[in-house]
Design a protein around this motif. Structure first.
Motif, mmCIF file in Angstrom:
data_model
loop_
_atom_site.group_PDB
_atom_site.id
_atom_site.type_symbol
_atom_site.label_atom_id
_atom_site.label_comp_id
_atom_site.label_asym_id
_atom_site.label_seq_id
_atom_site.Cartn_x
_atom_site.Cartn_y
_atom_site.Cartn_z
ATOM 1 N N THR A 128 26.096 106.606 28.947
ATOM 2 C CA THR A 128 26.937 106.027 27.812
ATOM 3 C C THR A 128 26.893 104.398 27.661
ATOM 4 O OG1 THR A 128 28.868 105.718 29.205
ATOM 5 C CG2 THR A 128 28.703 107.977 28.230
ATOM 6 N N GLU A 129 27.337 104.009 26.697
ATOM 7 C CA GLU A 129 27.261 102.503 26.452
ATOM 8 C C GLU A 129 28.128 101.785 27.520
ATOM 9 O OE1 GLU A 129 28.247 99.091 23.032
ATOM 10 O OE2 GLU A 129 28.379 101.388 22.729
ATOM 11 N N ASP A 130 29.310 102.291 27.903
ATOM 12 C CA ASP A 130 30.076 101.777 28.842
ATOM 13 C C ASP A 130 29.497 101.710 30.393
ATOM 14 O OD1 ASP A 130 31.925 101.062 27.069
ATOM 15 O OD2 ASP A 130 33.433 102.653 27.374
ATOM 16 N N GLU A 131 28.953 102.965 30.752
ATOM 17 C CA GLU A 131 28.102 102.841 31.975
ATOM 18 C C GLU A 131 26.980 102.030 31.891
ATOM 19 O OE1 GLU A 131 28.583 107.666 33.303
ATOM 20 O OE2 GLU A 131 27.305 107.095 31.753
ATOM 21 N N ASN A 133 26.560 99.192 30.275
ATOM 22 C CA ASN A 133 26.991 97.858 30.528
ATOM 23 C C ASN A 133 27.144 97.538 32.449
ATOM 24 O OD1 ASN A 133 26.927 97.078 27.943
ATOM 25 N ND2 ASN A 133 28.771 97.733 27.425
ATOM 26 N N GLN A 134 27.924 98.591 32.703
ATOM 27 C CA GLN A 134 28.282 98.211 34.048
ATOM 28 C C GLN A 134 26.990 98.221 34.919
ATOM 29 O OE1 GLN A 134 31.133 97.642 35.568
ATOM 30 N NE2 GLN A 134 31.815 97.315 33.551
ATOM 31 N N TYR A 135 25.948 99.432 34.769
ATOM 32 C CA TYR A 135 24.892 99.269 35.543
ATOM 33 C C TYR A 135 24.074 98.090 35.332
ATOM 34 C CZ TYR A 135 25.640 104.559 35.936
ATOM 35 O OH TYR A 135 26.055 105.525 36.248
ATOM 36 N N VAL A 167 23.834 92.142 29.132
ATOM 37 C CA VAL A 167 25.203 91.955 29.011
ATOM 38 C C VAL A 167 25.889 90.414 29.384
ATOM 39 C CG1 VAL A 167 25.351 94.283 29.705
ATOM 40 C CG2 VAL A 167 25.186 92.583 31.475
ATOM 41 N N PHE A 170 29.436 89.788 29.073
ATOM 42 C CA PHE A 170 30.332 90.331 29.885
ATOM 43 C C PHE A 170 30.620 89.508 31.108
ATOM 44 C CE2 PHE A 170 29.348 93.981 27.468
ATOM 45 C CZ PHE A 170 30.569 94.733 27.291
#
Length: 334
Positions: A128-131, A133-135, A167, A170
Motif C-alpha cells: 500500500t502507499e502508506d506501507e 512510504n514507511q519502507y 519520501v 516525510f
C-alpha cells in the motif's frame, strides 16, 4: 512466454481444472470450467493471486524483499521488518517451497533472489502507499547507515538515496535533512566524475529540496556546492534553461570571487555551445573582471599589438630550462 505458461498451468492445477487421471495416466482438462473462469492474460495478476494465498507473515517478508530489488539477504529483511530472524527464516523457507524465491551463495554469503522479475513486481504491487512510504524511510536510513561503514560503497549510497529521496516530505528533522542534502551532493559529485550527468543533476536537485528555508544564510557552502554542480550538469545535458535559472538564483548570494567566476565560466560555455558569440565574450569578461583581470570589450589594434609585444619579450627573456625552476602557481584566481 514459458514463465506465463508455467504460472497459468500451476493456477489451473491448484483450482482442480487440470488433474492427473491415474487410471489412464493422462492429464485431464475441464475445459468448460477453464473458459468460464475468465483467466487474465497478465502474469503479474496470476502471481498476485498465488501470493494472496500465503500466510500474512510470508507476504510481509516478500513485500519488504521486493523493495530491495531482484535479490536480497536475510539481514536486510530482519533490519527492516518487525520480525525476529527465525520468523524471517521460516517465511523465506515457505517462499522457496512455493518456487517464489531461490537461495544462492555469493562470496560464501547466503543470499536470496526472486525466481523471476515478474514475481518481484507482483510482490511489490501488493504494498500500500502508506506501507511503501514507511519502507522507503526505513530502507533508505538503513542503507545509508550501512554506507557509513564503507565510504567506498557507492551502491548503498545510491540505493539508500533512491528510497529516501522519494519520501523527502516525510523527513522533518533539520539535522537529518542537512545530512541527506550532503549525501545527495556526494552522489552528484560521483555521478559527475563518471560523466553520468543526468544522475548528477537529479541528485543535486533533490539535495536542494532538503535544504532549510534560508539556505544561503544557514547552509551557505552546501547551497553553493549544490547549485554549482546542478548548473554544470544542466550545461552538459544541454538544459540551458535550468542552468540559467540556477545561476541566476545563486550568483546574488555568492561572495567568493572564485566561485562567482566559476558560475560565469559555466554560462560562458553554454553560450559558446549555442554559438552566441557576443554573449560568450560578455560572460567571459564578467568572470575575468571578478578575478581582477580587466580586458577591453572593444580592443584596438594598438592594444592588441602592445600586449603581443609584451608577451614575446617575456618569452624571449626565458630559456626552456628556466620553466623547470618556476615555482608552483598558487594564486587560485589564475
Amino acid at each position: 512466454s514459458p514463465f506465463f505458461v508455467k504460472q497459468f498451468l500451476e493456477n489451473l492445477y491448484e483450482r482442480g481444472f487440470i488433474y492427473l487421471n491415474r487410471s489412464n495416466k493422462n492429464w485431464t482438462w475441464q475445459i468448460d470450467k477453464v473458459k468460464a473462469a475468465g483467466f487474465t492474460d497478465n502474469v503479474v495478476d496470476l502471481i498476485k493471486e498465488k501470493l494472496h494465498k500465503l500466510d500474512d507473515r510470508v507476504i510481509s517478508v516478500l513485500k519488504i524483499a521486493s523493495c530491495f530489488g531482484q535479490q536480497f539477504d536475510i539481514v536486510d529483511i530482519v533490519n527492516i521488518s518487525s520480525l525476529h530472524r527465525p520468523e524471517v527464516v521460516t517465511a523465506l523457507e515457505k517462499s522457496m517451497e512455493e518456487d517464489i524465491i531461490i537461495k544462492f551463495y555469493k562470496n560464501a554469503n547466503e543470499e536470496y533472489r526472486f525466481q523471476h522479475d515478474r514475481i518481484q513486481n507482483a510482490a511489490y504491487s501488493l504494498i500500500t502507499e502508506d506501507e511503501l512510504n514507511q519502507y522507503d524511510l526505513r530502507i533508505g536510513a538503513y542503507l545509508l547507515q550501512e554506507k557509513n561503514t564503507d565510504e567506498n560503497d557507492h551502491r548503498k549510497l545510491f540505493e539508500g538515496l533512491e528510497h529516501i529521496n522519494r519520501v523527502e516530505s516525510f523527513v522533518k528533522d533539520q539535522t537529518l535533512r542537512a545530512k541527506l542534502a550532503q549525501y545527495n551532493l556526494d552522489a552528484a559529485n560521483i555521478g559527475r566524475q563518471s560523466n553520468a550527468y543526468l544522475a548528477s543533476f537529479t541528485f543535486a536537485k533533490k539535495g536542494i529540496s532538503f535544504l532549510d528555508a534560508n539556505p544561503w544564510k544557514n547552509q551557505t557552502q552546501l547551497s553553493k556546492d549544490l547549485h554549482l554542480i546542478i548548473a554544470q550538469s544542466a550545461y552538459f545535458l544541454g538544459d540551458y534553461e535550468n542552468m540559467h535559472e540556477l545561476t541566476k538564483t545563486a550568483l546574488p548570494n555568492i561572495v567568493n570571487p572564485i566561485v562567482r567566476a566559476t558560475f560565469h565560466e559555466v554560462i560562458t560555455y553554454a553560450y559558446a555551445s549555442k554559438r552566441e558569440w557576443n554573449e560568450t565574450v560578455e560572460e567571459a569578461l564578467k568572470g575575468l573582471e571578478i578575478l581582477g583581470i580587466k580586458l577591453p570589450r572593444n580592443p584596438s589594434t594598438v592594444h592588441v599589438l602592445k600586449h603581443l609585444a609584451s608577451f614575446f619579450i617575456t618569452l624571449r627573456m626565458r630559456k626552456p630550462e628556466d620553466l623547470i625552476e618556476l615555482q608552483e602557481l598558487k594564486d587560485p584566481k589564475i
